[in-house]
Scaffold this motif. Structure first.
Motif, PDB file in Angstrom:
ATOM      1  N   MET B  23       0.822  -1.202   0.000  1.00  0.00           N
ATOM      2  CA  MET B  23       0.000   0.000   0.000  1.00  0.00           C
ATOM      3  C   MET B  23       0.862   1.262   0.000  1.00  0.00           C
ATOM      4  O   MET B  23       0.620   2.205  -0.758  1.00  0.00           O
ATOM      5  N   GLU B  24       1.901   1.246   0.830  1.00  0.00           N
ATOM      6  CA  GLU B  24       2.773   2.412   0.914  1.00  0.00           C
ATOM      7  C   GLU B  24       3.590   2.569  -0.386  1.00  0.00           C
ATOM      8  O   GLU B  24       3.832   3.689  -0.846  1.00  0.00           O
ATOM      9  N   SER B  25       4.002   1.438  -0.961  1.00  0.00           N
ATOM     10  CA  SER B  25       4.741   1.495  -2.230  1.00  0.00           C
ATOM     11  C   SER B  25       3.874   2.104  -3.331  1.00  0.00           C
ATOM     12  O   SER B  25       4.342   2.945  -4.108  1.00  0.00           O
ATOM     13  N   LEU B  29       4.980   5.324  -5.398  1.00  0.00           N
ATOM     14  CA  LEU B  29       5.361   5.196  -6.808  1.00  0.00           C
ATOM     15  C   LEU B  29       4.224   5.577  -7.759  1.00  0.00           C
ATOM     16  O   LEU B  29       4.457   6.176  -8.801  1.00  0.00           O
ATOM     17  N   LYS B  30       3.002   5.222  -7.368  1.00  0.00           N
ATOM     18  CA  LYS B  30       1.888   5.435  -8.298  1.00  0.00           C
ATOM     19  C   LYS B  30       1.200   6.769  -8.086  1.00  0.00           C
ATOM     20  O   LYS B  30       0.894   7.487  -9.020  1.00  0.00           O
ATOM     21  N   VAL B  56      15.962   2.865  -5.898  1.00  0.00           N
ATOM     22  CA  VAL B  56      15.819   2.597  -7.326  1.00  0.00           C
ATOM     23  C   VAL B  56      14.359   2.761  -7.664  1.00  0.00           C
ATOM     24  O   VAL B  56      13.493   2.563  -6.826  1.00  0.00           O
ATOM     25  N   SER B  57      14.098   3.125  -8.835  1.00  0.00           N
ATOM     26  CA  SER B  57      12.696   3.276  -9.193  1.00  0.00           C
ATOM     27  C   SER B  57      12.583   3.151 -10.705  1.00  0.00           C
ATOM     28  O   SER B  57      12.008   3.984 -11.374  1.00  0.00           O
ATOM     29  N   HIS B  66       7.257  -1.871  -5.898  1.00  0.00           N
ATOM     30  CA  HIS B  66       8.158  -2.151  -4.782  1.00  0.00           C
ATOM     31  C   HIS B  66       9.011  -0.923  -4.532  1.00  0.00           C
ATOM     32  O   HIS B  66       9.913  -0.628  -5.310  1.00  0.00           O
ATOM     33  N   ALA B  67       8.698  -0.202  -3.470  1.00  0.00           N
ATOM     34  CA  ALA B  67       9.495   0.987  -3.156  1.00  0.00           C
ATOM     35  C   ALA B  67      10.568   0.599  -2.151  1.00  0.00           C
ATOM     36  O   ALA B  67      10.265   0.202  -1.026  1.00  0.00           O
ATOM     37  N   LEU B  68      11.828   0.706  -2.584  1.00  0.00           N
ATOM     38  CA  LEU B  68      12.961   0.366  -1.736  1.00  0.00           C
ATOM     39  C   LEU B  68      13.587   1.675  -1.245  1.00  0.00           C
ATOM     40  O   LEU B  68      13.775   2.610  -2.034  1.00  0.00           O
ATOM     41  N   CYS B  69      13.892   1.737   0.051  1.00  0.00           N
ATOM     42  CA  CYS B  69      14.445   2.970   0.628  1.00  0.00           C
ATOM     43  C   CYS B  69      15.732   2.671   1.377  1.00  0.00           C
ATOM     44  O   CYS B  69      15.903   1.590   1.935  1.00  0.00           O
TER      45      CYS B  69
END
Lengths: 247, 247
Positions: B23-25, B29-30, B56-57, B66-69
């Protein structure tokens, strides 16, 4: 006080009859389907509460939506002191209605929509009539016979010149530091409460407020929506001004 | 603190990577269409705020949401004191969301929906998941890293046994008489705030509260909706407890 409350700007003396306007009549006869001799409370928006009864309510009258009442008793409710003048950067759409309702329940005297540097929503002067209907509905709902006056939307700088000098403005919390204490002497003099837009007041606006001895205040360290800041800061001011009733 | 805040219940140490949940990703991103190296703030609901960057995005990652931090710094925010426990008769539908949002912005520790004698709305235990989402959204919006705990709906009498004894309850104003003063000594001990349904607490409920030394309090003489009473009384309590920040 009856829980059926109606707005009636001209309440006649005890024993006299008065006809509610079309909107209030429809509310009484069509929505609530009140009957002859049903008790109701009238409020004039100017501090008067009257207990009344519905006099006739035959089918013809119901069709024509003319609610006639007889006034049985009248009470004058003192204007709340200190008078609180709310100056608020209007949030979007429905959220402004929420602000108007809570400000009425909490007894403010005037509401001025202000145009600030970081405004999210430019209030429409045409919105004023709708806002007045919201205020009347909130008076009926809360039993407050003092209808707040809504001013036309006003640029920040003009509002600053036209407002009582004493008061508070809602500040975006600056730090996690422990809170300090306000020791404002409260009397019966009017107070202003300034609530900025979601982005807060600009630095220039804050400096102008502080130059007028308007005190920054925040409730807790988090960011408040305008709809939360208005009731929370009014609650704090009531409490500081000893307007809260500890029964 | 970045104005782009995300809920991340497990924040790893500085320098580590973490992937936001679905949900947070999607939000990152969206909805916000964040890009590589964009700064964001993570909050874990348990008092931790972290500054992070999106690592990365690329298009594939964006598609898969997939939001990677990478966590760059971490701050622990002290739990607000005194802890405030809100016990509230839930108003209908959307209005309960408003209550949850304002309670989060104003930093309560727990929220217990209570079933009172004059309840207008019977809260659904199934509503709890939705309520938790509302609380998470309010934490993100307000920047409060302490997610309030929502308890399952609870009968009034059970809640009374399970709650800190000190506190206040919202009282329907009884009279137009001038307000008297509360002189409650406030320390760091937890406080309860009880807000009844629109019809107020029953006389029996009020007597039980007062027997536990829970103090009746009202803001002004008018009837408040539950959505107004919660922020107004929290504002008053902050102010009485010197939790308001006069900067």
């Amino acid at each position: 006080m009856s829980s059926r409350r109606f707005y009636c700007p001209d309440i006649p003396p005890v024993g006299s009859m008065v006809q509610l306007n079309a909107m209030e009549s429809a509310h009484a006869l069509k929505v609530l389907r009140l009957k002859a001799q049903d008790p109701l409370t009238l409020l004039d928006g100017n501090g008067t509460l009257a207990e009344a009864v519905l006099i006739v309510s035959d089918e013809r009258q119901r069709q024509e939506r003319h609610a006639l009442c007889r006034v049985d008793s009248i009470r004058r409710i003192p204007r709340p002191t200190p008078a609180i003048h709310l100056l608020v950067a209007p949030p979007r759409g429905k959220n402004m209605d929420t602000v108007l309702k809570t400000a009425t329940e909490l007894g403010v005297e005037t509401i001025t929509p202000i145009l600030c540097q970081f405004a999210v929503s430019k209030p429409d002067v045409d919105g004023k009539a709708t806002w007045e209907q919201t205020l009347i509905a909130a008076c009926k709902q809360s039993g407050n016979p003092w209808l707040p006056t809504i001013q036309p939307p006003c640029p920040f700088h003009d509002a600053l010149g036209a407002t009582p000098k004493r008061g508070f403005f809602g500040a975006v919390p600056q730090s996690w530091s422990p809170s300090s204490e306000t020791s404002s002497p409260f009397g019966d003099e009017p107070l202003a409460l300034w609530i900025g837009p979601e982005g807060g007041f600009s630095q220039a606006e804050e400096q102008l407020l502080m130059a007028q001895h308007v005190t920054p205040i925040s409730i807790g360290p988090w960011i408040l929506r305008v709809e939360t800041a208005v009731p929370a800061l009014l609650g704090a001011i009531h409490s500081l001004a000893k307007r809260s009733n500890a029964l």
